[in-house]
Write a protein that holds these residues in place. Sequence first.
Motif, short mmCIF file in Angstrom:
data_model
loop_
_atom_site.label_atom_id
_atom_site.label_comp_id
_atom_site.label_asym_id
_atom_site.label_seq_id
_atom_site.Cartn_x
_atom_site.Cartn_y
_atom_site.Cartn_z
N ILE A 1 1.36 6.73 -6.85
CA ILE A 1 0.30 7.69 -7.18
C ILE A 1 0.77 9.12 -6.97
O ILE A 1 0.56 10.00 -7.82
N LEU A 2 1.44 9.37 -5.84
CA LEU A 2 1.91 10.72 -5.55
C LEU A 2 2.99 11.16 -6.52
O LEU A 2 3.07 12.34 -6.88
N ASN B 1 2.31 15.18 2.96
CA ASN B 1 3.27 15.81 2.06
C ASN B 1 2.71 15.94 0.65
O ASN B 1 2.85 16.99 0.00
N GLY B 2 2.05 14.88 0.16
CA GLY B 2 1.47 14.92 -1.17
C GLY B 2 0.40 15.99 -1.30
O GLY B 2 0.34 16.71 -2.30
N VAL C 1 0.84 -1.20 0.00
CA VAL C 1 0.00 0.00 0.00
C VAL C 1 0.87 1.25 0.00
O VAL C 1 0.59 2.24 -0.69
N LEU C 2 1.97 1.21 0.76
CA LEU C 2 2.88 2.34 0.81
C LEU C 2 3.50 2.60 -0.56
O LEU C 2 3.58 3.75 -1.02
N LEU D 1 8.92 12.48 -5.69
CA LEU D 1 9.93 11.43 -5.67
C LEU D 1 11.33 12.02 -5.88
O LEU D 1 12.04 11.66 -6.81
N THR D 2 11.71 12.91 -4.97
CA THR D 2 13.06 13.47 -4.96
C THR D 2 13.70 13.16 -3.62
O THR D 2 13.01 12.99 -2.61
#
Length: 332
Positions: A26-27, A282-283, A19-20, A35-36
């Motif tokens: 998705i994010l 965060n997202g 799930v993570l 994704l940085t």
Amino acid sequence: MTPTSRLKNLAGELRLFGVLLLLMLILSLISDRFLTVDNLTNVLWSVCLIGIMSTGAIYAPVTGGIDLSVGSMAALAGIIANVLMNGFGLHWVLALVVTLGFGVLIGWVNGIVTTRFLVPAFIVTMAAKTYLFGLAMLISNGDQITIMQPQPFLAIGVGKLFGIPIPIYLMAALAILSHVLLKHTVFGRQAIAVGANEVAARLSGVNPDRTRIYVYILSALTATVAGIVMASLTQQAYAMNASGYELDVITAIVVGGTSLMGGNGSVLGALIGAIMVGFINNGLNLLDMPSAFHPIATGCVILLALILNHGVSLPKLFRKWVSRPGTAEALK
């Protein structure tokens, strides 16, 4: 713990990890800033306090209890550390040792009242949450205290090693130690046995009262560590600093697959649960979503994680609902 139980726990952790990963995918598709390395590091930095608390607070639910005082304990720990260092002039190492000792004392009191006087843990730790907050207000005079020294203390929260914040190392180290303690030591097996069946555990030679006392000491101790990190990270001590953190800790623990009824727990799952909530917030921030949407999205993802982590098949659940008497007619 039997091999079957280990496989079941591993399956739950793998589902939650899945799930993570899905959430991260998705994010990352929604925002190219997610994704940085810097962003992921900042997310881990933001959840390290909840993660540190969870490594010790998880033992209370494992034994069938709960600790609602971790937030107040963390806030008070930062205030005590500051008073000892900057008020009484103690060396920062000695000040932290004394602060940790105070945390152990509070955990011992919680455990003693719970076991010796047979008061439910919910009531005991709720009372502790209240009087610890009162002590924090009394010692600090209700003020928000700025901490500008000593520098080695401030480095605990804001320092970096190989580009990674020190609190992340602390969270990882405590998570590993807690996982080993829970899954690979006599104490961990005793805690699980007490939560699963106290009578059977007692007949097997386990002392449930002593086990629970140690459990609440661990919970208060990790909350104290989190409070020290928080004071160093924010460079301030305030009685309201960790307000509501106990609910975040419980959320991370439950999402991670730990049953509040006792007898089961996963430190790794709790850590993944904390990171998951951090990723969601965060997202939403990256998408500039209004703050009102944050709890809605968080609640939905948490509910999905709980369903998947407890091995519920959504198609099977739907078929079961449709097959209920009267449901088919109602859908026509």
